[in-house]
Design an enzyme around this catalytic site. Structure first.
Site, PDB file in Angstrom:
ATOM      1  N   GLU A   1      15.532   1.112 -19.060  1.00  0.00           N
ATOM      2  CA  GLU A   1      15.613   1.229 -20.521  1.00  0.00           C
ATOM      3  C   GLU A   1      14.229   1.614 -21.017  1.00  0.00           C
ATOM      4  OE1 GLU A   1      14.671   0.720 -24.009  1.00  0.00           O
ATOM      5  OE2 GLU A   1      14.895  -1.433 -23.682  1.00  0.00           O
TER       6      GLU A   1
ATOM      7  N   CYS B   1      12.165  -1.069 -29.289  1.00  0.00           N
ATOM      8  CA  CYS B   1      12.704   0.118 -28.610  1.00  0.00           C
ATOM      9  C   CYS B   1      13.843   0.758 -29.392  1.00  0.00           C
ATOM     10  CB  CYS B   1      13.164  -0.247 -27.202  1.00  0.00           C
ATOM     11  SG  CYS B   1      14.395  -1.562 -27.150  1.00  0.00           S
TER      12      CYS B   1
END
Length: 610
Positions: free
Chosen positions: A316, A352
């Site tokens: 990720e 994020c």
């Protein structure tokens, strides 16, 4: 004891039903059994035998004397130790000795030893551990938030939402739905193999690893631990050197739940180390899976290292998430601004799935500028302000360069855009909340992840579009331009055909419609495409991702002697290639012929050439 035996029997009955019925049907049949047994159903809700067990763990120690570092940094001359400090104030927190390859070997060995016993535990035993862990998290929210704030620079509200809420959800989801996600599942067969029964089971991999980022020091550490141990694995987590001070304490919360239920805490291992030692972890032959959260540049090194030992990686890597406001969102623009401010500035933009690009229809764009300008200017910095500090000042030069390049190419700054010396915390790492408008797709700031408190406003194409699809295509051209594809938000009227077309066309792993990032708060599969990585954690997909997905193919009527055999026509030595080919062709026609007549013709070929 009788109630426990009854529940165990019913759980086994559900799994048995799934071998013969579709999962959904099996679930409803099983639920009906519970309803019929009212007392048992009530017991399932209460479960007195599975009450959480209370436990305590020691918090991280602070130095006896307060010291503000002159130049706060994790590296300091004269020692290889990791220097820990509070990014908000520059206060020294302590020194942590980094782990060596030998320490990594010991940690993996301990986890592997504990995992052999843990793999034999039942889902009920694993749920009990997670319930106690959840109870501890709920009972110690303030302490957890304070530690996270001290080590990461965020404020208490951001810690409550980004550390506690999502961790509680992860635990609750796994407790409620984890067993169903990992239960053996029956898969369909076909005509030719109707004598076989197909089952998929999810087995532990062994010892898995997680290399996690610093922006959510509590949640990012615990989330992979929760999934790993529920799936029956041991785990080695590597915390960032930026949050080394809190890592041991946060890991001890998970280990304490194991101890409270009589299990070996060695199942969970946590280390901090410098990058050169991390490479030893990512190619370690005893590691079965890696979860990595971080940047593209580091992910490439992790993937290359893992490839040496053929270790699968779930990566990720952050994003350049779009926050899209369509023309039909105009009536709700004031309420959307509230969502946008938190989407951009929570945790100082170090998120994020934070809003990195706001793409607004022209009429909405014009409304946004006056609504946002004063709000961004009024945001207060500091431990008790609206926005905390950043983890370090290492990105400040990059942020100022990106903003400078945008200005050079026609963008306009309406707030912030530079680092800030806080009057009460002059050694803290602060960057002013920034609003920059008139950003266009070709600017660097529209294509590179900022990971900071910068709200970028982009005007969608203005024109008379021939169809909703054409309007959506113009928006998608802007939204999908950067090499990222993590999350996104799209705002508009539910019935707007442009909304539906944009949602379908976005290059992203996750889309929130008229909302922001709530897909993770509901434990939907989390991950991206393109430069935002690959693989998923959270949800069923994430839980199964740390398992060996094993296909078991067995005889349905073996007790009658009905098994797969090799017909004489295709046994070695083959008597006649022509007749054997005709026989094999007949098998294919019988099994896959579209019409009954074609199947019948295939059957005749089989008989004729047998």
């Amino acid at each position: 004891m009788a109630l426990q035996l009854l529940e165990d029997w019913l759980n086994q009955a559900e799994l048995a039903l799934q071998q013969w019925l579709p999962i959904e049907v099996a679930h409803y049949v099983w639920a009906a059994l519970w309803t019929a047994l009212g007392a048992a159903a009530l017991y399932r809700t209460y479960r007195p035998l599975d009450k959480p067990r209370l436990y305590s763990v020691s918090g991280p120690k602070l130095p006896e004397r307060e010291e503000i570092l002159e130049q706060p940094s994790v590296r300091t001359s004269g020692t290889s130790a990791i220097q820990c400090y509070n990014p908000t104030t520059g206060e020294f927190l302590g020194l942590i000795n980094p782990s060596t390859p030998a320490a990594v070997d010991r940690a993996i060995e301990q986890a592997a030893t504990a995992q052999k016993k843990w793999a034999a535990t039942s889902f009920r035993e694993r749920r009990a551990v997670l319930r106690s862990m959840l109870q501890h998290v709920l009972d110690n929210q303030e302490m957890t938030c304070k530690v996270a704030c001290l080590n990461s620079g965020k404020n208490m509200v951001d810690a409550q939402m980004g550390e506690i809420l999502v961790t509680a959800e992860k635990l609750q989801w796994t407790i409620k739905h984890g067993e169903r996600a990992l239960a053996p599942s029956r898969r369909p067969t076909n005509l030719l193999l109707s004598h076989k029964r197909n089952i998929v089971i999810y087995e532990p991999l062994g010892v898995v690893a997680a290399l996690v980022s610093w922006n959510y020091p509590f949640h990012n550490l615990l989330a992979p631990i929760i999934s790993a141990i529920f799936a029956g694995n041991g785990i080695l987590t590597k915390a960032s050197e930026q949050t080394a001070w809190s890592a041991h304490y946060f890991a001890s919360i998970a280990r304490g739940a194991l101890v409270a239920h009589g299990h070996d805490p060695g199942l969970i291992q946590t280390i901090v180390c410098w990058p050169q030692t991390a490479a030893y972890i990512t190619s370690h032959p005893a590691i079965s899976h890696i979860t990595f959260i971080g940047s593209q540049a580091v992910a490439q090194k992790v993937a290359a290292s893992a490839a040496k030992a053929l270790i699968p990686v779930c990566a990720e890597l952050g994003g350049k998430d779009h926050f899209i406001l369509l023309q039909s969102a105009l009536p709700n623009v004031k309420s959307i601004v509230e969502v946008l401010l938190r989407a951009t500035f929570q945790s100082s933009g170090q998120n994020c799935i934070g809003a990195e690009r706001v793409i607004a229809a022209p009429a909405v764009y014009d409304q946004l500028i006056p609504l946002l300008t004063d709000r961004v200017k009024d945001l207060r910095l500091g431990p008790d302000g609206d926005m905390g500090a950043m983890i370090s000042d290492s990105s400040f030069a990059k942020l100022e360069s990106l903003i400078g390049d945008a200005i050079l190419h026609g963008a306009h700054v309406l707030a912030g855009a530079k680092r800030h010396i806080h009057p009460d915390c002059p050694r803290g790492h602060y960057f002013l909340p920034t609003l920059i408008v008139d950003v266009t797709p070709e600017m660097e700031i529209a294509n590179e992840e900022c990971f900071g408190p910068i709200l970028i406003l982009m005007r969608a194409e203005n024109g008379n579009f021939s169809s909703p699809e054409a309007e959506a295509e113009a928006i998608l051209k802007m939204a999908n331009a950067p090499n990222f594809g993590l999350g996104s938000s799209v705002f508009g009227r539910d019935s707007d055909p442009v909304l539906k077309a944009v949602v379908r066309g976005l290059k992203a792993g996750m889309v929130a419609v008229n909302d922001f990032a709530t897909y993770y708060a509901a434990q939907m599969p989390f991950g991206g495409v393109g430069g935002s990585g690959y693989g998923r954690f959270a949800g069923e997909e994430g839980l199964r991702g740390v398992c060996n997905v094993k296909s078991i193919y067995e005889d349905r009527f073996g007790w009658l002697g009905i098994r797969t055999g090799i017909p004489p026509a295709i046994r070695y030595p083959v008597r006649s290639q022509h007749r054997s080919w005709q026989f094999a062709k007949g098998v294919v026609e019988l099994g896959y012929g579209i019409s009954t007549a074609r199947k019948g013709k295939g059957l005749l070929e089989i008989i004729k050439n047998s």
